[in-house]
Write a protein that holds these residues in place. Structure first.
Motif, short mmCIF file in Angstrom:
data_model
loop_
_atom_site.label_atom_id
_atom_site.label_comp_id
_atom_site.label_asym_id
_atom_site.label_seq_id
_atom_site.Cartn_x
_atom_site.Cartn_y
_atom_site.Cartn_z
N ASP A 1 10.92 5.04 -1.60
CA ASP A 1 11.22 5.62 -0.29
C ASP A 1 10.44 4.98 0.86
N ALA A 2 9.63 3.98 0.56
CA ALA A 2 8.77 3.39 1.60
C ALA A 2 9.44 2.16 2.19
N ALA A 3 9.21 1.96 3.49
CA ALA A 3 9.67 0.74 4.15
C ALA A 3 8.91 -0.45 3.58
N GLN B 1 5.24 -0.73 4.64
CA GLN B 1 4.47 0.39 4.09
C GLN B 1 4.27 0.24 2.59
N ALA B 2 5.30 -0.25 1.90
CA ALA B 2 5.19 -0.45 0.45
C ALA B 2 4.13 -1.50 0.14
N ALA B 3 4.08 -2.58 0.92
CA ALA B 3 3.08 -3.63 0.68
C ALA B 3 1.68 -3.08 0.90
N ALA B 4 1.48 -2.29 1.96
CA ALA B 4 0.17 -1.72 2.22
C ALA B 4 -0.24 -0.75 1.12
N ALA B 5 0.70 0.08 0.68
CA ALA B 5 0.39 1.03 -0.39
C ALA B 5 0.07 0.31 -1.69
N ALA B 6 0.76 -0.81 -1.96
CA ALA B 6 0.51 -1.56 -3.18
C ALA B 6 -0.90 -2.13 -3.19
N GLU C 1 5.71 -8.79 0.59
CA GLU C 1 6.50 -7.78 1.27
C GLU C 1 7.95 -7.87 0.79
N PRO C 2 8.49 -6.80 0.21
CA PRO C 2 9.87 -6.87 -0.29
C PRO C 2 10.86 -7.06 0.84
N ALA C 3 12.02 -7.60 0.50
CA ALA C 3 13.04 -7.86 1.51
C ALA C 3 13.69 -6.58 2.00
N THR C 4 13.88 -5.61 1.12
CA THR C 4 14.55 -4.36 1.48
C THR C 4 13.79 -3.18 0.90
#
Length: 384
Positions: free
Chosen positions: A79-81, A84-89, A110-113
């Motif tokens: 559910d993360a943008a 945000q997903a990269a920072a959380a990882a 950083e994922p594409a989507t």
């Protein structure tokens, strides 16, 4: 043509041991996405010179960090943008890592989507210092340092890949990639089979990874500082423009001076011609003007006449309606004497400033009148 040199970095432990065999790391050279040369010999040195910018600005050097020093883990945040997903990882990986956090170098792609898995690499700042130093000793600067484990594609469902890449055997599960260990692989795989990955498929995956790196270890504290390079053609153009600017700057006053000199010569010629028509033979304009003034003065006219300073006085008083004339007299030397009166000294000063602006020499003696008016005895030289 775009050329890329792919160079495997030696393991940190081997570099600390100064193993001579590390002078021949594995390498590949790709032109426009096609592998044209490879080996584990000194052939990478010539390709490295090109990648360092000696031959072609399109050449790139991509370094691959060994999986034994840089394992990869993929984390999911549905559910993360992407940002945000990269920072959380990064935060979650730091929390789960052993050792002091200040010594670790954690990089997340950083994922594409939204919903894609986030690749996270963990190594140490000491390892980064060793690798960048090893490259610098050979006169190289990598455009990117990619973990070799990140190049192994995800396996089929309920299975794992074992791939050989740069002399390392790498195991890839659904969420991890690490160097193979015969004793630990069966325990990690549990009941899932560990299948060999075909070399052709591994090379294709490697080229795709190099073309679009999922993450780059040259980030954060290890991100290269931007280096500005001056284009020699632009430098030459700037020099020429500077020379042209200096030439124009010098030429403008010279041209202006020549024009002024030419106009002055024409004006002097006109004065001499006018004087000659009046019967005055003068060698230059100054002599002719002096003779004309002398004759006008003798005749009671010219700039010494009463009308010249008087008209200037009345013109100056036009903008000062509160100023009046109490007395007015004229001497034969062209000096006009007058007494001015006004409610304020500032009004008289306004008239005096206007006369001075016309080039007349002014003397003034202020005084106070018995009727409350401000007075001033003024002398105006008739000749500016």
């Amino acid at each position: 043509m775009s050329r890329t040199l792919i160079l495997w970095l030696p393991p940190v432990a081997a570099l600390d041991g100064k193993d001579d065999a590390l002078l021949h790391p594995a390498w590949l050279r790709a032109d426009d996405g096609v592998i044209v040369d490879s080996g584990q010999d000194e052939g990478w040195i010539d390709a490295g010179e090109r990648a360092a910018g000696v031959a072609d600005a399109d050449d790139r050097l991509i370094a691959l960090a060994p999986a034994i020093d840089v394992p990869i883990r993929w984390r999911r945040y549905p559910d993360a943008a992407p940002a945000q997903a990269a920072a959380a990882a990064r935060v979650d990986t730091l929390r789960d890592s052993l050792g002091e956090g200040a010594l670790l170098h954690i990089v997340a792609g950083e994922p594409a989507t939204t919903g894609q898995a986030v690749p996270v690499a963990v190594t140490t700042h000491a390892a980064m210092a060793v690798w960048t130093g090893w490259l610098a000793e050979r006169g190289l600067s990598a455009d990117a340092i990619i973990p070799a484990a990140a190049a192994v594609p995800p396996p089929e469902a309920e299975s794992l890949w074992r791939a050989e890449l740069g002399g390392e055997h790498i195991v890839r599960s659904a969420d991890r990639a690490y160097v193979s260990d015969p004793a630990l692989d069966p325990l990690i795989a549990a009941s899932h089979p560990v299948l060999p990955l075909a070399a052709d498929r591994m090379r294709e995956a490697l080229l795709l990874t190099v073309a679009a790196p999922p993450l780059d270890l040259l980030s954060g504290a290890w991100k290269p500082k931007r280096r500005w390079a001056l284009d020699p053609a632009l430098v030459r153009l700037a020099k020429r423009l500077a020379i042209a600017l200096v030439a124009v700057s010098l030429l403008i006053p010279v041209v202006h001076m020549l024009r002024v000199a030419s106009d002055t010569r024409r004006a002097d010629a006109a004065v001499i011609a006018m004087a000659k028509s009046a019967g005055i033979n003068a060698p230059d304009a100054i002599t002719a003007e002096a003779e004309i003034d002398r004759r006008l003065a003798a005749a009671g006219g010219g700039p010494l006449a009463f009308s010249v300073p008087a008209s200037a006085l009345y013109a100056a008083m036009r903008d000062a309606p509160g100023v009046s004339i109490r007395s007015l007299s004229h001497r034969t030397d062209g000096t006009l004497t007058t007494m001015l009166a006004a409610p304020r000294v500032e009004d008289i000063n306004q008239v005096l400033l206007a006369l001075q602006a016309r080039g007349y020499r002014i003397t003034a003696q202020p005084m106070a009148g018995s009727d409350g008016q401000q007075l001033a005895n003024i002398t105006i030289r008739a000749v500016p």
